[in-house]
Design a protein around this motif. Structure first.
Motif, PDB file in Angstrom:
ATOM      1  N   LEU A 105      79.818  78.922  30.776  1.00  0.00           N
ATOM      2  CA  LEU A 105      79.078  77.655  30.874  1.00  0.00           C
ATOM      3  C   LEU A 105      79.759  76.682  31.839  1.00  0.00           C
ATOM      4  O   LEU A 105      79.095  75.987  32.608  1.00  0.00           O
ATOM      5  N   VAL A 106      81.083  76.661  31.820  1.00  0.00           N
ATOM      6  CA  VAL A 106      81.808  75.776  32.749  1.00  0.00           C
ATOM      7  C   VAL A 106      81.631  76.290  34.185  1.00  0.00           C
ATOM      8  O   VAL A 106      81.422  75.507  35.119  1.00  0.00           O
ATOM      9  N   ARG A 107      81.685  77.615  34.349  1.00  0.00           N
ATOM     10  CA  ARG A 107      81.472  78.202  35.684  1.00  0.00           C
ATOM     11  C   ARG A 107      80.126  77.754  36.263  1.00  0.00           C
ATOM     12  O   ARG A 107      80.048  77.289  37.385  1.00  0.00           O
ATOM     13  N   GLN A 108      79.084  77.864  35.426  1.00  0.00           N
ATOM     14  CA  GLN A 108      77.746  77.455  35.887  1.00  0.00           C
ATOM     15  C   GLN A 108      77.727  75.975  36.240  1.00  0.00           C
ATOM     16  O   GLN A 108      77.196  75.573  37.257  1.00  0.00           O
ATOM     17  N   GLN A 109      78.341  75.190  35.384  1.00  0.00           N
ATOM     18  CA  GLN A 109      78.343  73.732  35.586  1.00  0.00           C
ATOM     19  C   GLN A 109      79.070  73.349  36.880  1.00  0.00           C
ATOM     20  O   GLN A 109      78.702  72.399  37.548  1.00  0.00           O
ATOM     21  N   LEU A 110      80.122  74.132  37.212  1.00  0.00           N
ATOM     22  CA  LEU A 110      80.893  73.831  38.425  1.00  0.00           C
ATOM     23  C   LEU A 110      80.284  74.487  39.662  1.00  0.00           C
ATOM     24  O   LEU A 110      80.781  74.291  40.778  1.00  0.00           O
TER      25      LEU A 110
ATOM     26  N   TYR B 182      80.336  68.875  25.348  1.00  0.00           N
ATOM     27  CA  TYR B 182      81.708  69.347  25.557  1.00  0.00           C
ATOM     28  C   TYR B 182      81.852  70.038  26.910  1.00  0.00           C
ATOM     29  O   TYR B 182      82.804  69.781  27.665  1.00  0.00           O
ATOM     30  N   ILE B 183      80.894  70.903  27.225  1.00  0.00           N
ATOM     31  CA  ILE B 183      80.956  71.653  28.495  1.00  0.00           C
ATOM     32  C   ILE B 183      80.929  70.683  29.688  1.00  0.00           C
ATOM     33  O   ILE B 183      81.732  70.815  30.619  1.00  0.00           O
ATOM     34  N   ASN B 184      80.044  69.698  29.617  1.00  0.00           N
ATOM     35  CA  ASN B 184      79.991  68.717  30.715  1.00  0.00           C
ATOM     36  C   ASN B 184      81.311  67.984  30.868  1.00  0.00           C
ATOM     37  O   ASN B 184      81.800  67.771  31.970  1.00  0.00           O
ATOM     38  N   CYS B 185      81.876  67.621  29.737  1.00  0.00           N
ATOM     39  CA  CYS B 185      83.140  66.879  29.727  1.00  0.00           C
ATOM     40  C   CYS B 185      84.275  67.742  30.316  1.00  0.00           C
ATOM     41  O   CYS B 185      85.036  67.300  31.181  1.00  0.00           O
ATOM     42  N   LEU B 186      84.345  68.997  29.872  1.00  0.00           N
ATOM     43  CA  LEU B 186      85.402  69.898  30.356  1.00  0.00           C
ATOM     44  C   LEU B 186      85.214  70.177  31.841  1.00  0.00           C
ATOM     45  O   LEU B 186      86.183  70.138  32.618  1.00  0.00           O
ATOM     46  N   ALA B 187      83.971  70.432  32.240  1.00  0.00           N
ATOM     47  CA  ALA B 187      83.708  70.733  33.653  1.00  0.00           C
ATOM     48  C   ALA B 187      84.080  69.535  34.535  1.00  0.00           C
ATOM     49  O   ALA B 187      84.714  69.687  35.579  1.00  0.00           O
ATOM     50  N   GLU B 188      83.720  68.335  34.077  1.00  0.00           N
ATOM     51  CA  GLU B 188      84.052  67.118  34.851  1.00  0.00           C
ATOM     52  C   GLU B 188      85.559  66.965  34.985  1.00  0.00           C
ATOM     53  O   GLU B 188      86.082  66.645  36.052  1.00  0.00           O
ATOM     54  N   SER B 189      86.239  67.201  33.871  1.00  0.00           N
ATOM     55  CA  SER B 189      87.691  67.042  33.858  1.00  0.00           C
ATOM     56  C   SER B 189      88.346  68.050  34.814  1.00  0.00           C
ATOM     57  O   SER B 189      89.250  67.702  35.585  1.00  0.00           O
ATOM     58  N   ILE B 190      87.863  69.302  34.771  1.00  0.00           N
ATOM     59  CA  ILE B 190      88.421  70.344  35.655  1.00  0.00           C
ATOM     60  C   ILE B 190      88.132  69.990  37.120  1.00  0.00           C
ATOM     61  O   ILE B 190      89.012  70.066  37.979  1.00  0.00           O
ATOM     62  N   LYS B 191      86.886  69.579  37.371  1.00  0.00           N
ATOM     63  CA  LYS B 191      86.453  69.271  38.738  1.00  0.00           C
ATOM     64  C   LYS B 191      87.375  68.228  39.389  1.00  0.00           C
ATOM     65  O   LYS B 191      87.753  68.357  40.542  1.00  0.00           O
ATOM     66  N   GLU B 192      87.746  67.218  38.604  1.00  0.00           N
ATOM     67  CA  GLU B 192      88.606  66.153  39.142  1.00  0.00           C
ATOM     68  C   GLU B 192      89.989  66.660  39.524  1.00  0.00           C
ATOM     69  O   GLU B 192      90.646  66.084  40.366  1.00  0.00           O
ATOM     70  N   LYS B 193      90.417  67.759  38.844  1.00  0.00           N
ATOM     71  CA  LYS B 193      91.803  68.195  39.064  1.00  0.00           C
ATOM     72  C   LYS B 193      91.911  69.456  39.912  1.00  0.00           C
ATOM     73  O   LYS B 193      93.010  69.876  40.248  1.00  0.00           O
ATOM     74  N   LEU B 194      90.765  70.068  40.196  1.00  0.00           N
ATOM     75  CA  LEU B 194      90.788  71.302  40.991  1.00  0.00           C
ATOM     76  C   LEU B 194      91.282  70.989  42.399  1.00  0.00           C
ATOM     77  O   LEU B 194      90.823  70.021  43.011  1.00  0.00           O
TER      78      LEU B 194
END
Ligand SMILES: C=CC1=C(C)c2cc3[nH]c(cc4nc(cc5[nH]c(cc1n2)c(C)c5CCC(=O)O)C(CCC(=O)O)=C4C)c(C)c3C=C
Ligand SMILES: [Fe+2]
Ligand SMILES: [Fe+2]
Length: 369
Positions: free
Chosen positions: A265-270, A197-209
């Motif tokens: 977790l998303v912060r770390q992933q990004l 889930y975290i990977n998925c959310l981070a990827e999704s955010i990254k694309e739209k940031l």
């Protein structure tokens, strides 16, 4: 040697034996391998933006003892005697601003998730809403009518809360005991910290940031502090730094911990710094103390603290809804710009993104016996 006079009899006996074996084998398969189905459960929306429909929806929602957790008499006094006198008109006007031709965004998007998941799995997928239609009962019935005997019910909330995950599970158990006692139901657990889930959310955010931003704000739906104390089995959570401590048994039921953990977790992933993210809590109702910091107050204060270019995401919601499309994207934006902010970038929820549908599929598959 077979006696040819009895050849027909032998054949008949053999056929009977084969049939008998098949029947026992089939019944074994059926008991060991019951027909499976998936029920995706979301919060639900009023059936239309008419004030009376919004009132009916809010009555069911707020009279839930896991949402307004007072004893029935006081709950009815507050909900029916005060809130429902004025709120339905205000909420109906807000719903009108986000409503689509197919209906409420929350229900429409949940149906899109269902459709896409159905393409990935060869068992029936249905939806149910905790409030209004299609109800959890309707969802289970639709599955049972398709022959389903074992259901994986997925409450579409990443973080546990008494007013979301718990009320869904309790409602489903009540419906099952009353109407479908032979159906087995397994529940997908909160997934706020799961890698997939975290990977998925981070990827999704990254694309739209946006390329440049001063802060990435994580705005979660709030809950009254009382709910967190009430559901803490260890009675140790102080709604302070303790929520952030690693591994404590209270975290299993601490909504605040689970939200802060998702952000971390998303912060770390990004690969972002601590100072580049902030968690806040939105949509409070009534006079009780809700978990802080509040989203609206934060949006008003950020510009004077140097945050002019903001990105904001709402990970308590897997689908966009009134709370994200109106309260954040419209009202929140106005508050921020009015306070001196310059750019407000709302990052949509996961909705029906393919990578998210894959996560839904995997989380469901884990729960089948
Ligand atoms: C994501 C998790 C949610 C939690 C936790 C939650 C708690 C909670 N909500 C209310 C009161 C209202 N919520 C309303 C809308 C609403 N809430 C959630 C999710 C959570 N609520 C969603 C997805 C939505 C949007 C529904 C839609 O149709 O789009 C509303 C209705 C709208 C309004 O009048 O503002 C109310 C009221 C409480 C009291 C509470 C915890 C105690
Ligand atoms: Fe809510
Ligand atoms: Fe906590």
């Amino acid at each position: 040697m077979r006696d040819s006079r009895y050849e027909f009899r032998y054949e008949k006996l053999e056929i009977l034996e084969i049939l008998e074996n098949n029947i026992t084998q089939n019944s074994k398969i059926e008991t060991q391998n019951p027909k499976k189905g998936i029920l995706l459960v979301n919060l639900g929306s009023p059936k239309s933006t008419k004030v009376e429909d919004v009132k009916e929806y809010l009555d069911e929602f707020l009279m839930d003892e896991r949402v307004i957790d007072y004893r029935w008499f006081f709950r009815a006094l507050l909900v029916r005697g005060i809130i429902l006198k004025t709120r339905p008109k205000k909420s109906a006007a807000a719903y009108k601003t986000v409503w689509t031709e197919e209906g409420s965004p929350l229900v429409v998007i949940t149906k899109q998730i269902q459709k896409k998941l159905q393409k990935l799995v060869d068992i029936p997928v249905e939806i149910g809403m905790r409030y209004a239609e299609p109800s959890i009962e309707t969802g289970i019935r639709n599955l049972v009518e398709k022959g389903v005997e074992e259901i994986v019910l997925f409450p579409l909330y990443p973080q546990y809360a008494m007013s979301t995950t718990e009320t869904v599970v309790e409602k489903a158990k009540e419906v099952q005991a009353k109407l479908f006692p032979n159906v087995k139901i397994n529940y997908v657990k909160p997934f706020y910290n799961r890698d997939i889930y975290i990977n998925c959310l981070a990827e999704s955010i990254k694309e739209k940031l946006p390329e440049n931003f001063d802060l990435l704000q994580f705005s979660y739906h709030g809950v009254p502090e009382r709910h967190i104390y009430k559901t803490d089995p260890t009675k140790t959570c102080k709604i302070g730094d303790c929520c952030f401590k690693e591994d404590h048994p209270s975290h299993q039921y601490c909504y605040r911990h689970q939200c802060l953990k998702t952000t971390e977790l998303v912060r770390q992933q990004l690969g972002l710094e601590d100072s580049q993210v902030k968690s806040t809590f939105q949509s409070r109702l009534g006079k009780d103390k809700w978990i802080e910091p509040y989203t609206d107050e934060t949006l008003e204060n950020l510009p004077k603290n140097g945050v002019k270019n903001l990105a904001i995401v709402c990970p308590a919601f897997v689908s966009d809804c009134l709370e994200t499309l109106e309260e954040i994207s419209v009202e929140g934006k106005e508050e921020f710009l009015h306070a001196g902010g310059e750019k407000f970038n709302y990052i949509p929820c996961l909705n029906d993104e393919d990578r998210w549908i894959e996560v839904v599929k995997q989380l469901c598959e884990e729960e089948f016996s």
